[in-house]
Design a protein around this motif. Structure first.
Motif, PDB file in Angstrom:
ATOM      1  N   ALA A   1       3.564   6.700   6.661  1.00 38.16           N
ATOM      2  CA  ALA A   1       2.734   7.117   5.720  1.00 38.16           C
ATOM      3  C   ALA A   1       2.846   8.391   4.572  1.00 38.16           C
ATOM      4  O   ALA A   1       2.725   8.519   3.371  1.00 38.16           O
ATOM      5  N   LYS A   2       3.104   8.830   5.565  1.00 44.07           N
ATOM      6  CA  LYS A   2       3.091  10.377   4.616  1.00 44.07           C
ATOM      7  C   LYS A   2       4.424  10.475   3.629  1.00 44.07           C
ATOM      8  O   LYS A   2       4.329  11.584   2.616  1.00 44.07           O
ATOM      9  N   ASN A   3       4.865   9.722   4.407  1.00 42.75           N
ATOM     10  CA  ASN A   3       6.386   9.962   3.515  1.00 42.75           C
ATOM     11  C   ASN A   3       6.447   9.648   2.240  1.00 42.75           C
ATOM     12  O   ASN A   3       7.328   9.684   1.359  1.00 42.75           O
ATOM     13  N   PHE A   4       5.348   8.711   2.167  1.00 45.49           N
ATOM     14  CA  PHE A   4       5.115   7.556   1.211  1.00 45.49           C
ATOM     15  C   PHE A   4       4.581   8.888   0.029  1.00 45.49           C
ATOM     16  O   PHE A   4       4.071   8.034  -0.885  1.00 45.49           O
ATOM     17  N   GLY A   5       3.863   9.684   0.139  1.00 42.75           N
ATOM     18  CA  GLY A   5       3.275  10.651  -0.298  1.00 42.75           C
ATOM     19  C   GLY A   5       1.203  10.047  -0.362  1.00 42.75           C
ATOM     20  O   GLY A   5       0.656  11.238  -0.324  1.00 42.75           O
TER      21      GLY A   5
ATOM     22  N   GLY B   1       0.849  -1.335   0.047  1.00 46.83           N
ATOM     23  CA  GLY B   1       0.101   0.008   0.006  1.00 46.83           C
ATOM     24  C   GLY B   1       0.891   1.217   0.170  1.00 46.83           C
ATOM     25  O   GLY B   1       0.495   2.002  -0.294  1.00 46.83           O
ATOM     26  N   LEU B   2       1.667   1.137   0.822  1.00 42.87           N
ATOM     27  CA  LEU B   2       2.729   2.497   1.024  1.00 42.87           C
ATOM     28  C   LEU B   2       3.448   3.364  -0.370  1.00 42.87           C
ATOM     29  O   LEU B   2       3.414   3.743  -1.120  1.00 42.87           O
ATOM     30  N   ALA B   3       3.789   1.925  -1.024  1.00 41.42           N
ATOM     31  CA  ALA B   3       4.354   1.669  -2.686  1.00 41.42           C
ATOM     32  C   ALA B   3       3.330   2.034  -3.354  1.00 41.42           C
ATOM     33  O   ALA B   3       3.770   3.155  -4.502  1.00 41.42           O
ATOM     34  N   VAL B   4       1.760   1.797  -3.982  1.00 40.53           N
ATOM     35  CA  VAL B   4       0.998   2.561  -3.562  1.00 40.53           C
ATOM     36  C   VAL B   4       0.944   3.914  -3.772  1.00 40.53           C
ATOM     37  O   VAL B   4       0.942   4.560  -5.106  1.00 40.53           O
ATOM     38  N   ALA B   5       0.936   4.254  -2.441  1.00 36.96           N
ATOM     39  CA  ALA B   5       1.078   5.876  -2.530  1.00 36.96           C
ATOM     40  C   ALA B   5       2.739   6.693  -2.934  1.00 36.96           C
ATOM     41  O   ALA B   5       2.255   7.060  -3.329  1.00 36.96           O
ATOM     42  N   GLU B   6       3.184   5.988  -2.869  1.00 35.42           N
ATOM     43  CA  GLU B   6       4.891   6.342  -3.389  1.00 35.42           C
ATOM     44  C   GLU B   6       4.392   6.456  -5.030  1.00 35.42           C
ATOM     45  O   GLU B   6       4.838   7.513  -5.433  1.00 35.42           O
TER      46      GLU B   6
ATOM     47  N   PHE C   1      -1.415   6.462  12.042  1.00 37.57           N
ATOM     48  CA  PHE C   1      -1.837   7.300  11.854  1.00 37.57           C
ATOM     49  C   PHE C   1      -1.948   8.605  12.552  1.00 37.57           C
ATOM     50  O   PHE C   1      -0.358  10.058  12.926  1.00 37.57           O
ATOM     51  N   ASP C   2      -1.230   8.196  14.116  1.00 43.18           N
ATOM     52  CA  ASP C   2       0.061   9.013  15.099  1.00 43.18           C
ATOM     53  C   ASP C   2       1.130   9.356  14.238  1.00 43.18           C
ATOM     54  O   ASP C   2       1.203  10.105  14.636  1.00 43.18           O
ATOM     55  N   ILE C   3       1.745   8.353  14.318  1.00 41.99           N
ATOM     56  CA  ILE C   3       3.030   8.396  13.078  1.00 41.99           C
ATOM     57  C   ILE C   3       3.131   8.793  12.377  1.00 41.99           C
ATOM     58  O   ILE C   3       3.726   9.774  12.546  1.00 41.99           O
TER      59      ILE C   3
END
Ligand code: NDP
Ligand SMILES: N[C@@H](CCC(=O)N[C@@H](CSC=O)C(=O)NCC(=O)O)C(=O)O
Ligand code: ZN
Ligand code: ZN
Length: 396
Positions: free
Chosen positions: A252-256, A200-205, A225-227
């Motif tokens: 997750a934010k760092n991945f987009g 999922g994070l690679a999808v975001a990226e 989300f807290d992270i």
């Protein structure tokens, strides 16, 4: 040759590190010394006994990198000493799938890899005290040496760090390719990603690099989300376990991901929440969990007329998807992807180059490093907070 491998004797029973005989490669086969392998949730899925193609005893593992040790007759594209990534999705360039220009699936060896044997003689190259051990996904990388079909080997840059690029054997390309090849997300698109694991994070990226305007991450773990609410750059606070390496910039934010939704925080169905957030639905959604109810939600949160949902997650034997056909009649499109639509032998080396040029992330997905002997612990970690990919060092 005698070597060590993690044997799955039965579904769900701890893997056992044993001395294994690995036969020499036959015609069209390559024997690889595996240096590093990561664990993917598909390994856990098959080990759980829920995979209709799962056979035991077997050697799991399919996200790895290593060095060619020897080759069988007729192998021309790799030689001993080459650095390679084994590819569970083969690419023969000759079969009707490969020639179609429409798919990355290859038909050359799939029938054999689905039943845990090699094409030439329909036998395994692995045995323990004379008992044959099945191959898995045509790769079996939880072994210090493995034998694969030559059409399943991508030769990569000798300078690429194998302890990192092993991830390009599965999860990261799957997520990136789901966006770039399968959905073909356009700039300005609104995207929803269900499941914020590695895929999922690679999808975001991938969506970020494709120019998506909003990337909505959906996950049931509010810790994620807290992270990401912490100031950039953030750090995953993992466990106090000494073997766990804290990875910088893993959020997750760092991945987009630009915004988050936790289905547990809402009374309405998650598809309705997303439709309301996006003036009628998203342009593209991706299911990266393997949960058929979420697959339905992912389709139904798509915009009427054009929204496309891509199934990436692998669902267990017996599970089926459903929706009202009206969802499709009114223009939503349901698709799936295997290895993100990438042609493995042709494009894995290109992905390695992109990583070397820092155009795609890889290091950021590695949250843990252990050894082959610690493989059961690595499987336990997969279910723990903060674990994306655990890379095993195969020779210590
Ligand atoms: N099609 C293909 O070619 C490929 C498919 N796959 C498949 O993709 C899937 C994802 O793999 P991977 O990223 O490694 O797996 P992960 O388990 O790391 O990621 C899934 C994420 O989804 C979360 N989640 C679980 N249930 C829900 C829910 N109901 N709603 C929202 N989020 C939820 C999980 O949270 P928690 O951890 O708290 O449960 C986890 O964070 C797997 O099914 C895998 O088999 C993998 C590679 C290739
Ligand atoms: N044997 C499984 C098949 C699961 C599956 O769909 N695998 C994906 C790759 S998942 C990688 O981590 C895939 O590429 N499928 C295409 C293929 O040819 O296998 C089952 O039957 O559920
Ligand atoms: Zn995988
Ligand atoms: Zn082919």
């Amino acid at each position: 040759m005698a070597t060590q491998a993690a044997i799955a004797w039965e579904a769900n029973k701890p893997l056992s590190i044993e001395d294994v005989q690995v036969a020499p490669p036959q015609a069209g086969e390559v024997r690889i010394q595996i240096l590093f392998t990561a664990l993917c949730h598909t390994d856990a899925y098959t080990w759980s006994g829920k995979d209709p193609e799962g056979l035991f005893p077997c050697i799991l593992g399919h996200e790895a990198a290593g060095i060619v040790e020897s080759v069988g007759k007729g192998v021309t594209e790799v030689k001993p000493g080459d650095h390679v990534i084994p590819c569970y999705q083969a690419e023969c360039r000759e079969c009707k799938f490969c020639k179609s220009g429409k798919t990355n699936l290859c038909g050359k060896v799939r029938a054999a890899t689905g039943v845990g044997v090699m094409m030439t003689d329909r036998k395994s190259r692995f045995s323990v005290n004379g008992t044959p051990i099945y191959h898995f996904m045509g790769t079996s990388t939880f072994s210090q040496y493995t034998v694969v079909h030559d059409v399943s080997v991508a030769k990569i840059d000798l300078n690429a760090p194998l302890e990192k690029v092993c991830l390009l054997g599965c999860g990261v390309p799957t997520g990136l390719g789901a966006v770039w090849n399968t959905a073909k997300v356009e700039p300005g698109s609104i995207v929803a990603v269900f499941g914020l694991g590695t895929v999922g994070l690679a999808v975001a990226e991938g969506a970020k690099s494709a120019g998506a305007s909003r990337i909505i991450g959906v996950d049931i773990d509010s810790n994620k989300f807290d992270i990401v609410e912490r100031a950039f750059p953030s750090v995953f606070l993992l466990t106090s376990d000494k073997d766990v390496c804290l990875a910088d910039n893993v959020s997750a934010k760092n991945f987009g991901v630009t915004e988050f939704v936790n289905p547990k925080d809402h009374d309405k169905p998650i598809q309705q929440v997303i439709v309301d957030l996006t003036d009628g639905g998203v342009d593209y959604s991706f299911e990266c969990i393997g949960n058929v109810s979420v697959m339905r939600a992912a389709l139904e949160c798509c915009h009427k007329g054009w929204g496309t949902s891509v199934i990436v997650g692998v669902a267990a034997s017996g599970q089926e998807i459903s929706t009202r056909p009206f969802q499709l009649v009114t223009g939503r499109v349901w698709k799936g992807t295997a290895f993100g639509g990438f042609k493995s032998r042709s494009q894995v080396p290109w992905l390695v180059e992109k990583y070397m040029k820092k155009e795609i992330k890889v290091d950021e997905y590695i949250t843990h490093n252990l050894t082959l002997a610690e493989i059961n612990k690595a499987f336990d970690l997969m279910h723990e907070r903060g674990c994306l990919r655990c890379v095993l060092k195969m020779h210590t």
